[in-house]
Design a protein around this motif. Sequence first.
Motif, PDB file in Angstrom:
ATOM      1  N   GLY A   1       0.794  -1.221   0.000  1.00  0.00           N
ATOM      2  CA  GLY A   1       0.000   0.000   0.000  1.00  0.00           C
ATOM      3  C   GLY A   1       0.822   1.263   0.000  1.00  0.00           C
ATOM      4  O   GLY A   1       0.307   2.342   0.323  1.00  0.00           O
ATOM      5  N   ILE A   2       2.094   1.167  -0.364  1.00  0.00           N
ATOM      6  CA  ILE A   2       2.940   2.346  -0.505  1.00  0.00           C
ATOM      7  C   ILE A   2       2.806   2.851  -1.943  1.00  0.00           C
ATOM      8  O   ILE A   2       3.070   2.113  -2.893  1.00  0.00           O
ATOM      9  CB  ILE A   2       4.412   2.045  -0.188  1.00  0.00           C
ATOM     10  N   ALA A   3       2.370   4.096  -2.075  1.00  0.00           N
ATOM     11  CA  ALA A   3       2.125   4.683  -3.393  1.00  0.00           C
ATOM     12  C   ALA A   3       3.066   5.848  -3.632  1.00  0.00           C
ATOM     13  O   ALA A   3       3.479   6.534  -2.689  1.00  0.00           O
ATOM     14  CB  ALA A   3       0.678   5.160  -3.496  1.00  0.00           C
ATOM     15  N   VAL A   4       3.404   6.067  -4.887  1.00  0.00           N
ATOM     16  CA  VAL A   4       4.228   7.212  -5.266  1.00  0.00           C
ATOM     17  C   VAL A   4       3.583   7.915  -6.449  1.00  0.00           C
ATOM     18  O   VAL A   4       2.823   7.318  -7.216  1.00  0.00           O
ATOM     19  CB  VAL A   4       5.679   6.806  -5.626  1.00  0.00           C
ATOM     20  N   GLY A   5       3.868   9.209  -6.576  1.00  0.00           N
ATOM     21  CA  GLY A   5       3.323   9.974  -7.681  1.00  0.00           C
ATOM     22  C   GLY A   5       3.935  11.352  -7.736  1.00  0.00           C
ATOM     23  O   GLY A   5       4.989  11.613  -7.129  1.00  0.00           O
ATOM     24  N   ASN A   6       3.274  12.241  -8.442  1.00  0.00           N
ATOM     25  CA  ASN A   6       3.799  13.583  -8.673  1.00  0.00           C
ATOM     26  C   ASN A   6       2.699  14.615  -8.506  1.00  0.00           C
ATOM     27  O   ASN A   6       1.540  14.368  -8.852  1.00  0.00           O
ATOM     28  CB  ASN A   6       4.385  13.684 -10.089  1.00  0.00           C
ATOM     29  N   CYS A   7       3.083  15.778  -7.979  1.00  0.00           N
ATOM     30  CA  CYS A   7       2.146  16.884  -7.770  1.00  0.00           C
ATOM     31  C   CYS A   7       2.687  18.159  -8.403  1.00  0.00           C
ATOM     32  O   CYS A   7       3.907  18.386  -8.437  1.00  0.00           O
ATOM     33  CB  CYS A   7       1.916  17.151  -6.286  1.00  0.00           C
ATOM     34  N   SER A   8       1.764  19.003  -8.865  1.00  0.00           N
ATOM     35  CA  SER A   8       2.108  20.348  -9.329  1.00  0.00           C
ATOM     36  C   SER A   8       1.701  21.345  -8.244  1.00  0.00           C
ATOM     37  O   SER A   8       0.534  21.366  -7.836  1.00  0.00           O
ATOM     38  CB  SER A   8       1.369  20.691 -10.628  1.00  0.00           C
ATOM     39  N   PRO A   9       2.630  22.159  -7.755  1.00  0.00           N
ATOM     40  CA  PRO A   9       2.281  23.145  -6.724  1.00  0.00           C
ATOM     41  C   PRO A   9       1.376  24.240  -7.284  1.00  0.00           C
ATOM     42  O   PRO A   9       1.229  24.392  -8.501  1.00  0.00           O
ATOM     43  CB  PRO A   9       3.641  23.719  -6.304  1.00  0.00           C
TER      44      PRO A   9
ATOM     45  N   ASN B   1       7.928  20.481 -10.149  1.00  0.00           N
ATOM     46  CA  ASN B   1       7.134  19.312  -9.809  1.00  0.00           C
ATOM     47  C   ASN B   1       7.605  18.751  -8.466  1.00  0.00           C
ATOM     48  O   ASN B   1       8.786  18.818  -8.125  1.00  0.00           O
ATOM     49  CB  ASN B   1       7.306  18.257 -10.908  1.00  0.00           C
ATOM     50  N   VAL B   2       6.669  18.189  -7.685  1.00  0.00           N
ATOM     51  CA  VAL B   2       7.010  17.605  -6.384  1.00  0.00           C
ATOM     52  C   VAL B   2       6.643  16.120  -6.382  1.00  0.00           C
ATOM     53  O   VAL B   2       5.458  15.771  -6.392  1.00  0.00           O
ATOM     54  CB  VAL B   2       6.282  18.318  -5.234  1.00  0.00           C
ATOM     55  N   PRO B   3       7.625  15.210  -6.379  1.00  0.00           N
ATOM     56  CA  PRO B   3       7.301  13.794  -6.239  1.00  0.00           C
ATOM     57  C   PRO B   3       6.934  13.489  -4.795  1.00  0.00           C
ATOM     58  O   PRO B   3       7.402  14.154  -3.861  1.00  0.00           O
ATOM     59  CB  PRO B   3       8.605  13.098  -6.633  1.00  0.00           C
ATOM     60  N   PHE B   4       6.077  12.476  -4.601  1.00  0.00           N
ATOM     61  CA  PHE B   4       5.645  12.158  -3.247  1.00  0.00           C
ATOM     62  C   PHE B   4       5.592  10.654  -3.021  1.00  0.00           C
ATOM     63  O   PHE B   4       5.576   9.860  -3.960  1.00  0.00           O
ATOM     64  CB  PHE B   4       4.264  12.761  -2.949  1.00  0.00           C
TER      65      PHE B   4
END
Length: 421
Positions: free
Chosen positions: A46-54, A61-64
Amino acid sequence: MNKLLKSFIGLLLAGAFGLNANAATYVNLGHAAGEQCETASVNDNGIAVGNCSPASTSANNVPFVANVNTPNSQTPLAPLLAHQPCFVSVVSTGGWIGGTCSNANNVYTAVVWNAATPGSPPIALAPLPGTLLRAADVRTTITAFNQRGDMIGWSISSNEERSTVVWLAGSGTPVRIFSSLLGLLGYNDKCIPTDVNNTLASGYPSIALNCPGTNGITTAQIAQANASGYAVTSLPIASGANRCTVRGINNSVQAVGDCEYPQADINLTRTTVWNTPNTAPLTLTLAVNSKNAGLAINNVGIALVARQDATGRTSYLTWLPSAGVLGIQLIVPPTGAVWAQAFSVADNSTVALNSTDSNQYSTGCIWAPATSSNPATISCLASIGGGKKNKLNALSQSGSYAAGANVDSAQNLDAVVAPLL
């Protein structure tokens, strides 16, 4: 009607008449890392990763990383260098996260983070060092990964020569797939590595790759490690075919792809499965010689197959090669779908796909195969936040989680994960 034919028709009907359902529900991972977010990958924990735009017209870009089972756990991943952008693409069950970051030369190169320490800078996946006869390479890229966290991809020179390499889980040291005793040969192999399994031989995983052959014909190959390095085996070409391509490999070193058969008016492709790198492959012949190609293979030997149907569109099925045509299950899209695109098969043989309706709204769906006592089913995920559109980007190895993006009623993009089991 003989028993085998009844069984085959029953299996197809089970796939055709399964019920649509909304069994799973999206979990919104939040917006701690940015205003517009999308999940790229999820593992069996259940560990997920992705990207966000502030909320900015110019910020990076902010990876999370986030734990779907822990509320408000979305955490930004530290950059390789302060104020430089990064992007994330995959997360292994072992907790290693693969992506890219801009380095000191403002050149994007491959990196890995540890999910347990998101605030620590990632490990740069180093390019090949220089030799007396060759300058050092300048950047790297990841093309595939396994659940241990081993990454495969390219070490790339300043003039774009590409050498296939593997980085073991948590290590930034590249190991060339093609090498010689003197270490002078094997650079710029021009191969495309497509998949890597989780089974180690002499400490290294096996790798599927497509390489240039004679007369411009692509050669499908499997690289397996031994005590002296990697040994590369060309996969046998199916009888009557002129070339083959490999796309996936599982932990038993079964490989899937397709072979091309030249005919008078078409170059027909057929799904091809190699049970070992040295044995003649099994191929799938469908009615009226429809084109088909293997996309992936899970660890129980089930292949995900794309085929061209009578409308010219792509439809999908799963195939157990050892059962021949009796091993086929058609993947019937949900009611109301005008397009559907399947992209992953898990070890429990569920398949992730995205369906598009007549209003051009997309919806992520999970198809489950028929069993001896139950028909096939397809469960589509309802949008959350008042929206009408969502999609899936990833399915975990076991089929425990699916991940993607949801558009809410305000047209904001939410990173989402759906627990499936």
